[in-house]
Design an enzyme around this catalytic site. Structure first.
Site, mmCIF file in Angstrom:
data_model
loop_
_atom_site.group_PDB
_atom_site.id
_atom_site.type_symbol
_atom_site.label_atom_id
_atom_site.label_comp_id
_atom_site.label_asym_id
_atom_site.label_seq_id
_atom_site.Cartn_x
_atom_site.Cartn_y
_atom_site.Cartn_z
ATOM 1 C CD GLU A 148 67.259 52.971 110.007
ATOM 2 O OE1 GLU A 148 66.818 52.248 110.936
ATOM 3 O OE2 GLU A 148 67.420 54.193 110.129
ATOM 4 N N PRO A 149 67.590 47.848 106.427
ATOM 5 C CG PRO A 149 67.823 46.909 104.279
ATOM 6 C CD PRO A 149 67.779 48.236 105.017
ATOM 7 N N GLY A 150 68.633 44.837 108.025
ATOM 8 C CA GLY A 150 69.785 44.073 108.496
ATOM 9 C C GLY A 150 69.564 42.602 108.219
ATOM 10 N NE ARG A 151 65.667 39.336 112.111
ATOM 11 C CZ ARG A 151 66.127 38.963 113.311
ATOM 12 N NH1 ARG A 151 66.670 37.781 113.464
ATOM 13 N NH2 ARG A 151 66.023 39.772 114.354
ATOM 14 N NE ARG A 171 68.117 35.629 115.802
ATOM 15 C CZ ARG A 171 67.100 34.842 115.519
ATOM 16 N NH1 ARG A 171 67.310 33.590 115.173
ATOM 17 N NH2 ARG A 171 65.878 35.294 115.567
ATOM 18 C CE1 TYR A 218 66.292 38.531 121.132
ATOM 19 C CE2 TYR A 218 67.357 37.434 119.287
ATOM 20 C CZ TYR A 218 67.211 38.542 120.096
ATOM 21 O OH TYR A 218 67.978 39.645 119.857
ATOM 22 C CB CYS A 234 78.751 25.274 132.653
ATOM 23 S SG CYS A 234 80.363 24.640 132.214
ATOM 24 C CD GLU A 235 74.551 29.799 131.632
ATOM 25 O OE1 GLU A 235 73.332 29.844 131.903
ATOM 26 O OE2 GLU A 235 75.380 30.625 132.013
ATOM 27 C CE1 TYR A 295 70.725 42.363 114.792
ATOM 28 C CE2 TYR A 295 69.322 41.189 113.239
ATOM 29 C CZ TYR A 295 69.790 42.374 113.781
ATOM 30 O OH TYR A 295 69.317 43.570 113.293
HETATM 31 C C1 PLP Z 1 68.395 46.661 114.503
HETATM 32 C C2 PLP Z 1 67.942 47.846 113.745
HETATM 33 C C3 PLP Z 1 67.675 47.752 112.381
HETATM 34 C C4 PLP Z 1 67.761 46.462 111.605
HETATM 35 O O1 PLP Z 1 66.750 45.568 111.958
HETATM 36 P P1 PLP Z 1 66.552 44.234 111.110
HETATM 37 O O2 PLP Z 1 65.423 43.559 111.752
HETATM 38 O O3 PLP Z 1 67.818 43.468 111.203
HETATM 39 O O4 PLP Z 1 66.254 44.651 109.697
HETATM 40 C C5 PLP Z 1 67.322 48.911 111.708
HETATM 41 N N1 PLP Z 1 67.223 50.105 112.352
HETATM 42 C C6 PLP Z 1 67.475 50.218 113.672
HETATM 43 C C7 PLP Z 1 67.329 51.540 114.312
HETATM 44 C C8 PLP Z 1 67.833 49.101 114.409
HETATM 45 O O5 PLP Z 1 68.039 49.224 115.724
#
Ligand code: PLP
Length: 417
Positions: free
Chosen positions: A276-279, A315, A319, A345-346, A373
């Site tokens: 499940e890659p996102g970033r 971000r 973070y 204003c922060e 993100y």
């Molecule tokens: C956010 C998330 C991801 C993706 O994470 P990345 O760091 O963006 O790869 C995959 N699985 C689940 C369950 C998530 O909550």
């Protein structure tokens, strides 16, 4: 060299593929998110190719960037999706994504969302608690369906990342402990409307080492072995997302090294692998283009007040994350240390601290590595309309989200009599 493929200086002007960012600013205004189709496609192919002969499914984590043009490009490449809300499911469907390639994660799925996903016939529910399992079983029964389920196991490994995005420690709210998962699979007959088809984990985000992934995979394999020896049939193993990217000087494993390591580590089992890659898919395929509004010099510090802010890219504030900030037009003039800040204003509203830049009023800056993100975490704080998004494809630029208007922003609000 900018250090980012597809983002390069040509005659001292920063380009995305063949398009000068200067032109994008003139045509679409600032702030503006700019993505590279080539970078996104290359990322997907690197994941895909590294799996080689292994049966697998890439489920892009929609929350990293949920623009439907991006989801559509990924769907066209064959990607599946990992969603965390009913809204994200609707985006996937609207973008032409396949619900049969979609998994649903998240600790707080409500009944409407569960029903919507049952009706859409998604591939799998990544269930995060016993209470959720009971509810899903009941709803599936009412709808005369069998819900495909992976339990999300919390493997209790340290992802060695920022505490806010670490999810696989036993003190985190995510998943169920290994021992409880085993008990639930054994009690499967109490859930007549559930079909346990997989095992799932996701230990955190922006991981820069392979080791935690390997530790988690080992624990998943142990559990899988236990379940199989007791006659459970598990079709797939979902190892989550979390691969980090380079923002500053991090040295995360490459996509192909990461996937190869997952494949090698699970070589002794035949289950289909899901990730499940996102970033890692979209992070370095996008930037935030912003214009310098004011330069402000105080005895202590130099401030570059730009038109993008923490509501557009959260971000850094959330973070204390680092994003490289590059000049869109290079020059050889003297540099100063700048605090690159937004109009909000922060004091927490900053994009970067102590950046060596040579700036004049009106200069454009590119906040790099903002594809993941960035827009998806943006808000309307300070009644700031959300910014435009564009996708560069070779020498073409496509608007993929119009800049929001104040009218749209307040449309749902009303006065009381
Ligand atoms: C956010 C998330 C991801 C993706 O994470 P990345 O760091 O963006 O790869 C995959 N699985 C689940 C369950 C998530 O909550």
């Amino acid at each position: 060299m900018s250090g980012f493929p597809e983002f390069n200086y040509l005659n001292q002007a920063l380009h995305v593929e063949s398009v000068a960012l200067q032109h994008i600013a003139e045509e679409f205004g600032t702030p503006c998110y700019v993505y590279s189709r080539a970078a996104l496609t290359a990322g997907y192919h690197e994941f895909e190719n590294a799996f080689a002969q292994r049966e697998h499914l890439i489920c892009y984590a929609v929350k990293a960037n949920s623009n439907i043009a991006i989801l559509n490009l990924l769907a066209r490449l064959g990607s599946g999706f990992d969603i965390v809300s009913g809204g994200e499911l609707q985006r996937v469907i609207r973008a032409g994504g396949d619900p049969r390639k979609t998994v649903f994660s998240g600790v707080g799925k409500n009944s409407d969302e569960l029903r919507m996903a049952l009706a859409a016939n998604i591939l799998c529910f990544n269930v995060e608690s016993l209470a959720e399992l009971h509810l899903l079983n009941q709803l599936a029964g009412e709808m005369n369906r069998k819900a495909p389920v992976s339990l999300r196991v919390n493997p209790d490994v340290d992802a060695k990342t920022h505490p806010y995005i670490s999810t696989g420690l036993k003190e985190n709210k995510f998943g169920v402990p290994v021992a409880e998962a085993e008990k639930i699979y054994h009690a499967r007959h109490q859930f007549p409307h559930i079909q346990f088809t997989g095992l799932d984990c996701h230990i955190g985000s922006q991981l820069t080492e392979l080791n935690p992934f390997m530790q988690a995979s080992e624990k998943m394999l142990n559990l899988l072995g236990q379940l199989q020896s007791q006659g459970h049939e598990i079709e797939h193993l979902d190892l989550g997302g979390g691969l980090g990217i380079r923002y500053a000087d991090e040295t995360p494993p490459s996509i192909s090294d990461y996937v190869s390591a997952l494949c090698a580590c699970t070589a002794q089992v035949k289950q289909r692998l899901l990730i499940e890659p996102g970033r890692a898919m979209i992070g370095n395929a996008g930037l935030l283009l912003t214009r310098t509004e004011y330069l402000k010099h105080t005895p202590d510090r130099n401030f570059a007040v730009v038109d993008a802010a923490m509501n557009d890219l959260m971000r850094p504030s959330l973070y204390d994350a680092y994003h490289a900030i590059l000049p869109v037009k290079q020059n050889n003039a003297e540099t100063h240390d700048y605090q690159v800040v937004g109009p909000i204003c922060e004091t927490g509203d900053f994009l970067g601290h102590d950046r060596k830049l040579s700036l004049a009023n009106g200069d454009l800056l590119a906040v790099m590595s903002a594809g993941a993100y960035g827009m998806s975490m943006s808000s309307n704080y300070n009644t700031r309309p959300r910014v435009a998004e564009v996708m560069v494809d070779g020498d073409a630029v496509h608007l993929i989200r119009q800049r929001e208007t104040i009218e749209q922003l307040i449309a749902g609000e009303q006065l009381i009599p």
